[in-house]
Motif scaffolding. Structure first.
Motif, PDB file in Angstrom:
ATOM      1  N   ARG A 100     -37.475 -24.863 -39.494  1.00  0.00           N
ATOM      2  CA  ARG A 100     -37.074 -24.701 -38.094  1.00  0.00           C
ATOM      3  C   ARG A 100     -35.896 -25.620 -37.760  1.00  0.00           C
ATOM      4  O   ARG A 100     -34.951 -25.221 -37.063  1.00  0.00           O
ATOM      5  N   LYS A 101     -35.951 -26.831 -38.291  1.00  0.00           N
ATOM      6  CA  LYS A 101     -34.878 -27.793 -38.039  1.00  0.00           C
ATOM      7  C   LYS A 101     -33.570 -27.321 -38.664  1.00  0.00           C
ATOM      8  O   LYS A 101     -32.494 -27.438 -38.059  1.00  0.00           O
ATOM      9  N   ARG A 102     -33.670 -26.779 -39.881  1.00  0.00           N
ATOM     10  CA  ARG A 102     -32.462 -26.328 -40.572  1.00  0.00           C
ATOM     11  C   ARG A 102     -31.784 -25.191 -39.812  1.00  0.00           C
ATOM     12  O   ARG A 102     -30.562 -25.180 -39.647  1.00  0.00           O
ATOM     13  N   TYR A 103     -32.562 -24.240 -39.340  1.00  0.00           N
ATOM     14  CA  TYR A 103     -31.966 -23.123 -38.615  1.00  0.00           C
ATOM     15  C   TYR A 103     -31.524 -23.520 -37.210  1.00  0.00           C
ATOM     16  O   TYR A 103     -30.543 -22.982 -36.688  1.00  0.00           O
ATOM     17  N   ALA A 104     -32.224 -24.470 -36.625  1.00  0.00           N
ATOM     18  CA  ALA A 104     -31.809 -24.950 -35.311  1.00  0.00           C
ATOM     19  C   ALA A 104     -30.424 -25.592 -35.389  1.00  0.00           C
ATOM     20  O   ALA A 104     -29.605 -25.449 -34.472  1.00  0.00           O
ATOM     21  N   ALA A 105     -30.162 -26.289 -36.490  1.00  0.00           N
ATOM     22  CA  ALA A 105     -28.856 -26.915 -36.685  1.00  0.00           C
ATOM     23  C   ALA A 105     -27.744 -25.876 -36.797  1.00  0.00           C
ATOM     24  O   ALA A 105     -26.567 -26.177 -36.591  1.00  0.00           O
ATOM     25  N   GLN A 106     -28.126 -24.630 -37.124  1.00  0.00           N
ATOM     26  CA  GLN A 106     -27.148 -23.545 -37.236  1.00  0.00           C
ATOM     27  C   GLN A 106     -27.160 -22.646 -35.995  1.00  0.00           C
ATOM     28  O   GLN A 106     -26.562 -21.581 -35.980  1.00  0.00           O
ATOM     29  N   GLY A 107     -27.880 -23.101 -34.970  1.00  0.00           N
ATOM     30  CA  GLY A 107     -27.903 -22.356 -33.725  1.00  0.00           C
ATOM     31  C   GLY A 107     -28.922 -21.238 -33.659  1.00  0.00           C
ATOM     32  O   GLY A 107     -28.850 -20.384 -32.776  1.00  0.00           O
ATOM     33  N   VAL A 108     -29.887 -21.238 -34.605  1.00  0.00           N
ATOM     34  CA  VAL A 108     -30.907 -20.188 -34.636  1.00  0.00           C
ATOM     35  C   VAL A 108     -32.256 -20.796 -34.280  1.00  0.00           C
ATOM     36  O   VAL A 108     -32.717 -21.739 -34.937  1.00  0.00           O
ATOM     37  N   THR A 109     -32.894 -20.266 -33.265  1.00  0.00           N
ATOM     38  CA  THR A 109     -34.223 -20.712 -32.869  1.00  0.00           C
ATOM     39  C   THR A 109     -35.252 -19.743 -33.435  1.00  0.00           C
ATOM     40  O   THR A 109     -35.301 -18.577 -33.026  1.00  0.00           O
ATOM     41  N   LEU A 110     -36.047 -20.220 -34.361  1.00  0.00           N
ATOM     42  CA  LEU A 110     -37.070 -19.369 -34.958  1.00  0.00           C
ATOM     43  C   LEU A 110     -38.328 -19.380 -34.111  1.00  0.00           C
ATOM     44  O   LEU A 110     -38.669 -20.395 -33.492  1.00  0.00           O
ATOM     45  N   PRO A 111     -39.060 -18.270 -34.059  1.00  0.00           N
ATOM     46  CA  PRO A 111     -40.340 -18.273 -33.341  1.00  0.00           C
ATOM     47  C   PRO A 111     -41.349 -19.143 -34.072  1.00  0.00           C
ATOM     48  O   PRO A 111     -41.231 -19.383 -35.280  1.00  0.00           O
ATOM     49  N   ALA A 112     -42.351 -19.633 -33.358  1.00  0.00           N
ATOM     50  CA  ALA A 112     -43.382 -20.467 -33.983  1.00  0.00           C
ATOM     51  C   ALA A 112     -44.114 -19.680 -35.063  1.00  0.00           C
ATOM     52  O   ALA A 112     -44.426 -20.209 -36.137  1.00  0.00           O
ATOM     53  N   VAL A 113     -44.390 -18.422 -34.783  1.00  0.00           N
ATOM     54  CA  VAL A 113     -45.020 -17.523 -35.755  1.00  0.00           C
ATOM     55  C   VAL A 113     -44.307 -16.183 -35.677  1.00  0.00           C
ATOM     56  O   VAL A 113     -44.194 -15.594 -34.605  1.00  0.00           O
ATOM     57  N   TRP A 114     -43.821 -15.733 -36.833  1.00  0.00           N
ATOM     58  CA  TRP A 114     -43.168 -14.430 -36.885  1.00  0.00           C
ATOM     59  C   TRP A 114     -44.245 -13.400 -37.209  1.00  0.00           C
ATOM     60  O   TRP A 114     -44.873 -13.453 -38.259  1.00  0.00           O
ATOM     61  N   PRO A 115     -44.494 -12.440 -36.338  1.00  0.00           N
ATOM     62  CA  PRO A 115     -45.600 -11.496 -36.551  1.00  0.00           C
ATOM     63  C   PRO A 115     -45.354 -10.574 -37.738  1.00  0.00           C
ATOM     64  O   PRO A 115     -44.217 -10.349 -38.158  1.00  0.00           O
ATOM     65  N   ALA A 116     -46.453 -10.034 -38.267  1.00  0.00           N
ATOM     66  CA  ALA A 116     -46.351  -9.045 -39.333  1.00  0.00           C
ATOM     67  C   ALA A 116     -45.645  -7.807 -38.803  1.00  0.00           C
ATOM     68  O   ALA A 116     -45.686  -7.504 -37.608  1.00  0.00           O
ATOM     69  N   GLY A 117     -44.987  -7.104 -39.701  1.00  0.00           N
ATOM     70  CA  GLY A 117     -44.292  -5.893 -39.280  1.00  0.00           C
ATOM     71  C   GLY A 117     -42.996  -5.712 -40.036  1.00  0.00           C
ATOM     72  O   GLY A 117     -42.633  -6.526 -40.895  1.00  0.00           O
ATOM     73  N   PRO A 118     -42.252  -4.674 -39.732  1.00  0.00           N
ATOM     74  CA  PRO A 118     -41.039  -4.337 -40.491  1.00  0.00           C
ATOM     75  C   PRO A 118     -39.929  -5.374 -40.393  1.00  0.00           C
ATOM     76  O   PRO A 118     -39.052  -5.405 -41.254  1.00  0.00           O
ATOM     77  N   ASP A 119     -39.955  -6.217 -39.350  1.00  0.00           N
ATOM     78  CA  ASP A 119     -38.918  -7.237 -39.212  1.00  0.00           C
ATOM     79  C   ASP A 119     -39.282  -8.567 -39.866  1.00  0.00           C
ATOM     80  O   ASP A 119     -38.474  -9.498 -39.859  1.00  0.00           O
ATOM     81  N   ASN A 120     -40.486  -8.669 -40.411  1.00  0.00           N
ATOM     82  CA  ASN A 120     -40.915  -9.942 -40.987  1.00  0.00           C
ATOM     83  C   ASN A 120     -40.139 -10.247 -42.263  1.00  0.00           C
ATOM     84  O   ASN A 120     -40.133  -9.444 -43.198  1.00  0.00           O
ATOM     85  N   PRO A 121     -39.478 -11.415 -42.338  1.00  0.00           N
ATOM     86  CA  PRO A 121     -38.715 -11.764 -43.544  1.00  0.00           C
ATOM     87  C   PRO A 121     -39.554 -11.873 -44.811  1.00  0.00           C
ATOM     88  O   PRO A 121     -38.998 -11.864 -45.911  1.00  0.00           O
ATOM     89  N   MET A 122     -40.889 -11.986 -44.685  1.00  0.00           N
ATOM     90  CA  MET A 122     -41.742 -12.062 -45.868  1.00  0.00           C
ATOM     91  C   MET A 122     -42.136 -10.689 -46.389  1.00  0.00           C
ATOM     92  O   MET A 122     -42.802 -10.585 -47.418  1.00  0.00           O
ATOM     93  N   GLY A 123     -41.745  -9.644 -45.695  1.00  0.00           N
ATOM     94  CA  GLY A 123     -42.072  -8.319 -46.151  1.00  0.00           C
ATOM     95  C   GLY A 123     -43.523  -7.953 -45.869  1.00  0.00           C
ATOM     96  O   GLY A 123     -44.173  -8.520 -44.991  1.00  0.00           O
ATOM     97  N   GLU A 124     -44.031  -7.013 -46.651  1.00  0.00           N
ATOM     98  CA  GLU A 124     -45.362  -6.464 -46.388  1.00  0.00           C
ATOM     99  C   GLU A 124     -46.473  -7.095 -47.231  1.00  0.00           C
ATOM    100  O   GLU A 124     -47.652  -6.878 -46.947  1.00  0.00           O
ATOM    101  N   PHE A 125     -46.106  -7.868 -48.252  1.00  0.00           N
ATOM    102  CA  PHE A 125     -47.119  -8.428 -49.142  1.00  0.00           C
ATOM    103  C   PHE A 125     -46.713  -9.837 -49.573  1.00  0.00           C
ATOM    104  O   PHE A 125     -45.531 -10.118 -49.759  1.00  0.00           O
ATOM    105  N   ALA A 126     -47.725 -10.700 -49.752  1.00  0.00           N
ATOM    106  CA  ALA A 126     -47.465 -12.066 -50.197  1.00  0.00           C
ATOM    107  C   ALA A 126     -48.600 -12.536 -51.100  1.00  0.00           C
ATOM    108  O   ALA A 126     -49.764 -12.185 -50.897  1.00  0.00           O
TER     109      ALA A 126
END
Length: 308
Positions: A157-183
């Motif tokens: 979160r700190k790394r992306y904040a330094a680049q002007g990107v605020t990440l959500p506390a929890v990114w929900p499951a779904g097609p936009d999730n950067p982790m994809g559909e399986f982990a």
């Protein structure tokens, strides 16, 4: 969220022994004492092609940088129509136990050895960014997670904040999730390292993650369905692999090492030789000049370096 993700990511003649280019690349295990698998594919760029190298790499289940290493000088964004390129489907198996999952960070490949089956399945991967390296380990799969959510760590979160990107506390499951559909969670440390998918169209075969191992969507889906909780996972980093085949042929496969600091040239960065590689390189049956040539070229392709 697509905008955030894009910020995060900043006609064929086959001579290969593979089962299906649309699925993961599967190879029969070589006989005892052999490490060489597969054969390369020669691909001719169609005259009317507008495909970039990533599109071709995805079609043939290889990583982006592996394509660049095998084809120096190629235009990655618009390969010249009519030109022939190498699809690197031949490789040496890592010099380690053939069990479960073996990841070689330097070549950005994951090798899966299904239990009781005489084959190996190879997947291209994305790995940790410079300075956020994927650690070496021998561990196991502690959890299989379908439809994962993503909870960015404070450092992410700190790394992306330094680049002007605020990440959500929890990114929900779904097609936009950067982790994809399986982990697949690894039983290492506090469990923060995973093998997972992606919703991006680029980054496999590159250093793109925050330390996790990333696969293309179809590949993680296939791997997820095959592996079991508790299976062995080993992560190594071998820039040079060698093999003396049962018929006496001597092969070396050299990849560019992973850089540790900004500005390092991986084409010229020294690669330490372990004892087995040193013994191979100085053996009377090894052509030293050919070995040195491959050490310098770093094509990622197995090449014969035995004396004729």
């Amino acid at each position: 969220m697509r905008r955030i993700l894009s910020f995060i990511l900043v006609s064929v003649m086959s001579i290969g022994t593979i089962f299906n280019t649309a699925q993961a690349t599967e190879y029969p295990l070589p006989p005892e004492g052999s490490r060489l698998i597969g054969e390369n594919i020669i691909y001719k760029i169609p005259d009317d092609s507008t495909m970039d190298l990533e599109t071709i790499a995805a079609k043939y289940k290889v990583g982006f940088y592996a394509m660049l290493q095998a084809n120096p000088g190629i235009d990655a964004w618009l390969p010249k129509p009519g030109s022939e390129i190498i699809i690197p489907h031949q490789m040496l198996l890592p010099d380690t136990k053939r069990e479960g999952i073996v990841v070689n960070l330097t070549e950005m490949r994951l090798f899966y050895f299904p239990k009781g089956q005489n084959k190996v399945i190879v997947y291209p991967i994305g790995i940790g960014l410079q300075g956020i390296d994927t650690p070496l380990m021998t561990t196991s799969i502690s959890q299989k997670i379908p439809n994962p959510t993503w909870t960015p760590t404070p450092s992410i979160r700190k790394r992306y904040a330094a680049q002007g990107v605020t990440l959500p506390a929890v990114w929900p499951a779904g097609p936009d999730n950067p982790m994809g559909e399986f982990a697949l969670r690894l039983a290492y440390g506090s469990g923060t390292y995973l093998i997972h998918g992606t919703n991006a169209d680029f980054g496999i075969g590159l250093r793109v993650s925050s330390g996790c191992i990333r696969l293309r969507p179809d590949d993680i889906k296939a791997l997820f369905g095959k592996v079991a909780k508790g299976e062995r996972v080993q992560i190594i980093s071998e820039a040079i692999k060698v093999s003396v085949e049962p018929d006496g042929r001597r092969y070396v496969e050299v990849h560019e090492p992973l850089s540790k600091r900004e500005g390092e040239d991986t084409k010229t960065l020294p690669i330490p030789l372990n004892q087995s590689v040193k013994a191979f390189s100085t053996h009377p049956n090894t052509d030293t000049a050919l070995f040195e040539e491959q050490y310098k070229r770093r094509s990622g392709l197995p090449t014969q370096v035995g004396r004729l």
